[in-house]
Design a protein around this motif. Structure first.
Motif, PDB file in Angstrom:
ATOM      1  N   LEU A 297       0.848  -1.021   0.171  1.00 38.81           N
ATOM      2  CA  LEU A 297      -0.018   0.101   0.030  1.00 38.81           C
ATOM      3  C   LEU A 297       0.757   1.169   0.089  1.00 38.81           C
ATOM      4  O   LEU A 297       0.430   2.393  -0.250  1.00 38.81           O
ATOM      5  N   ILE A 298       2.086   0.972   0.144  1.00 36.35           N
ATOM      6  CA  ILE A 298       3.170   1.983   0.261  1.00 36.35           C
ATOM      7  C   ILE A 298       4.105   2.322  -0.997  1.00 36.35           C
ATOM      8  O   ILE A 298       3.959   3.178  -1.689  1.00 36.35           O
ATOM      9  N   TRP A 299       4.654   1.109  -1.092  1.00 33.57           N
ATOM     10  CA  TRP A 299       5.672   1.197  -2.293  1.00 33.57           C
ATOM     11  C   TRP A 299       5.029   1.243  -3.693  1.00 33.57           C
ATOM     12  O   TRP A 299       5.692   1.505  -4.778  1.00 33.57           O
ATOM     13  N   ILE A 300       3.647   0.554  -3.864  1.00 36.89           N
ATOM     14  CA  ILE A 300       3.370   0.750  -5.143  1.00 36.89           C
ATOM     15  C   ILE A 300       2.655   2.121  -5.709  1.00 36.89           C
ATOM     16  O   ILE A 300       2.903   2.421  -6.682  1.00 36.89           O
ATOM     17  N   PRO A 301       2.159   2.742  -4.544  1.00 39.19           N
ATOM     18  CA  PRO A 301       1.849   4.003  -5.165  1.00 39.19           C
ATOM     19  C   PRO A 301       3.151   4.945  -5.276  1.00 39.19           C
ATOM     20  O   PRO A 301       3.282   5.870  -6.253  1.00 39.19           O
ATOM     21  N   ALA A 302       4.173   4.882  -4.524  1.00 43.63           N
ATOM     22  CA  ALA A 302       5.473   5.271  -4.661  1.00 43.63           C
ATOM     23  C   ALA A 302       5.977   5.023  -6.168  1.00 43.63           C
ATOM     24  O   ALA A 302       6.450   5.994  -6.847  1.00 43.63           O
ATOM     25  N   THR A 303       5.990   3.829  -6.569  1.00 40.25           N
ATOM     26  CA  THR A 303       6.317   3.385  -7.738  1.00 40.25           C
ATOM     27  C   THR A 303       5.665   3.961  -8.790  1.00 40.25           C
ATOM     28  O   THR A 303       5.994   4.503  -9.975  1.00 40.25           O
ATOM     29  N   ALA A 304       4.232   4.067  -8.686  1.00 40.68           N
ATOM     30  CA  ALA A 304       3.448   4.937  -9.739  1.00 40.68           C
ATOM     31  C   ALA A 304       3.821   6.301  -9.706  1.00 40.68           C
ATOM     32  O   ALA A 304       3.757   7.023 -10.888  1.00 40.68           O
ATOM     33  N   TRP A 305       4.039   7.058  -8.773  1.00 42.02           N
ATOM     34  CA  TRP A 305       4.382   8.345  -8.816  1.00 42.02           C
ATOM     35  C   TRP A 305       5.853   8.522  -9.464  1.00 42.02           C
ATOM     36  O   TRP A 305       5.882   9.661 -10.262  1.00 42.02           O
ATOM     37  N   LEU A 306       6.887   7.772  -9.471  1.00 38.70           N
ATOM     38  CA  LEU A 306       7.834   7.766  -9.901  1.00 38.70           C
ATOM     39  C   LEU A 306       7.506   7.782 -11.640  1.00 38.70           C
ATOM     40  O   LEU A 306       8.144   8.373 -12.377  1.00 38.70           O
ATOM     41  N   ALA A 307       6.836   6.634 -12.118  1.00 35.66           N
ATOM     42  CA  ALA A 307       6.196   6.576 -13.089  1.00 35.66           C
ATOM     43  C   ALA A 307       5.707   7.656 -13.766  1.00 35.66           C
ATOM     44  O   ALA A 307       5.763   8.335 -15.080  1.00 35.66           O
ATOM     45  N   TRP A 308       4.807   8.320 -13.235  1.00 40.31           N
ATOM     46  CA  TRP A 308       4.318   9.607 -13.428  1.00 40.31           C
ATOM     47  C   TRP A 308       4.954  10.706 -13.761  1.00 40.31           C
ATOM     48  O   TRP A 308       4.911  11.500 -14.732  1.00 40.31           O
ATOM     49  N   LYS A 309       6.018  10.610 -13.045  1.00 41.15           N
ATOM     50  CA  LYS A 309       7.259  11.866 -13.186  1.00 41.15           C
ATOM     51  C   LYS A 309       7.985  11.526 -14.330  1.00 41.15           C
ATOM     52  O   LYS A 309       9.135  12.352 -14.469  1.00 41.15           O
ATOM     53  N   GLY A 310       7.955  10.259 -15.014  1.00 39.45           N
ATOM     54  CA  GLY A 310       8.896  10.075 -16.037  1.00 39.45           C
ATOM     55  C   GLY A 310      10.339   9.299 -15.494  1.00 39.45           C
ATOM     56  O   GLY A 310      10.877   9.044 -16.307  1.00 39.45           O
ATOM     57  N   GLU A 311      10.449   9.012 -14.108  1.00 40.17           N
ATOM     58  CA  GLU A 311      11.562   8.347 -13.828  1.00 40.17           C
ATOM     59  C   GLU A 311      11.303   6.717 -13.870  1.00 40.17           C
ATOM     60  O   GLU A 311      11.088   6.036 -13.196  1.00 40.17           O
ATOM     61  N   TYR A 312      11.393   6.408 -15.077  1.00 36.31           N
ATOM     62  CA  TYR A 312      10.787   5.221 -15.449  1.00 36.31           C
ATOM     63  C   TYR A 312      11.818   3.989 -14.942  1.00 36.31           C
ATOM     64  O   TYR A 312      11.581   2.947 -14.313  1.00 36.31           O
ATOM     65  N   GLY A 313      12.992   4.221 -15.007  1.00 35.78           N
ATOM     66  CA  GLY A 313      14.134   3.337 -14.498  1.00 35.78           C
ATOM     67  C   GLY A 313      14.158   3.254 -12.814  1.00 35.78           C
ATOM     68  O   GLY A 313      13.985   2.074 -12.454  1.00 35.78           O
TER      69      GLY A 313
END
Length: 350
Positions: A254-270
């Motif tokens: 519930l914490i690391w999945i939204p954080a991962t989605a936030w990084l993808a949203w910001k374009g930090e795909y790696g």
């Protein structure tokens, strides 16, 4: 006449005990948590009592004050930080409503077989964002009511935690006398095996506490490391929340999945791919290895009994079932073993 008087006394005693349990019902959970907290920190109580020349009440008061500071201060600090992140999330949602989603990343369309469909779905969500918000709007009130109910539960949990810390003072102060009383009561009920079952319950609770708290601490540290490497803002706050959510099954995602989605949203795909892998195999994966090891370490109960008790207790009793479930199964398992052994001895004598 004497038998009738004795029966009447027994009925009155049962009614008295039933009424007492009914009066105490709202406080059972807080009493249980206070007892668990006092039990796992009892070596510290004994050490502090020796330093204070046997003054148990003073030692109990100092330890209780320490728990208040240790628990209350982080909760207040966490509350303020979560409020800031809620405001950030609200601003993020407003930006999505105004600006829409960014263009689909190039790598998404390059995924074999399903890439073009995923990119088309991404763009359709962006194009239909206004219509989607209009369709979702009637349900926002229900979401608000749900959040309000969860907030009430959190408030109730904080109140229960406060009561637990108050009760822990009395468990510290009167712990030895309560232990003697419990031992004598069990002796009257089950005889000479009372000491064995008290040690069994104590050992089971200790191992479950070690497994649950130890695993939660490990997951929180690993999550903090992952958030810092990935550059997720508020990494320390997210690490603390991960610790709290690690106490329940499937909490850390519930914490690391939204954080991962936030990084993808910001374009930090790696970094998003890194955090997704780190969360799946490291943060969440350690729960499958460390918790069973810590719970079964030092005990003679089958691991499957303990694990069934942990998860079954959660389903049956809620969070408090983490301790009630394995304790009940451990005692039941030991009773069956004792009964089986006694039956075997009887048959041998025949």
């Amino acid at each position: 006449m004497i038998n009738n008087d004795r029966l009447l006394v027994q009925i009155l005693l049962l009614v008295l005990f039933g009424a007492s349990f009914w009066v105490m019902a709202p406080f059972w959970s807080a009493l249980f948590w206070g007892a668990v907290l006092a039990f796992v920190s009892w070596p510290l109580m004994r050490l502090l009592t020796r330093w204070l020349n046997g003054r148990e009440s003073l030692a109990a008061a100092l330890l209780t004050l320490g728990w208040m500071v240790l628990v209350a201060v982080p909760l207040v600090w966490l509350g303020f930080n979560l409020a800031d992140h809620v405001r950030d999330a609200t601003a993020f949602i407003k930006d999505v409503q105004v600006e829409g989603l960014p263009e689909a990343p190039v790598w998404l369309a390059g995924i074999p077989v399903v890439g073009e469909r995923l990119a088309g779905l991404w763009n359709s969500i962006d194009q239909q964002g206004a219509a989607l918000m209009l369709a979702v709007k009637p349900y926002l009130g229900q979401v608000g009511n749900w959040l309000l109910a969860r907030s009430a539960q959190i408030g109730g949990g904080i109140l229960e935690l406060t009561l637990s810390i108050v009760f822990v003072f009395f468990f510290y102060r009167d712990g030895p006398r309560l232990a003697v009383f419990a031992h004598r009561l069990l002796e009257r009920l089950i005889g000479e095996r009372a000491g064995y079952y008290i040690e069994l319950v104590a050992g089971t609770v200790q191992r479950v506490v070690n497994g649950v708290i130890g695993t939660a601490a490990a997951q929180a540290i690993l999550a903090l490391i992952g958030f810092l490497i990935a550059g997720v803002p508020g990494a320390l706050v997210l690490g603390i929340v991960t610790f709290l959510l690690s106490l329940i099954p499937m909490g850390p995602p519930l914490i690391w999945i939204p954080a991962t989605a936030w990084l993808a949203w910001k374009g930090e795909y790696g970094l998003a791919v890194f955090l997704g892998i780190w969360g799946t195999f490291i943060i969440s994966g350690v729960d499958n290895v460390l918790k069973p090891y810590l719970i079964s370490r030092g005990g003679n109960l089958p691991l499957v009994i303990v694990l069934l008790g942990v998860f079954g207790g959660l389903i049956a009793f809620g969070f408090i079932g983490l301790f009630i479930g394995p304790t009940l199964l451990a005692v039941a398992y030991s009773l069956l073993i004792d009964w089986s052994n006694s039956q075997g001895r009887v048959e041998e004598k025949r």
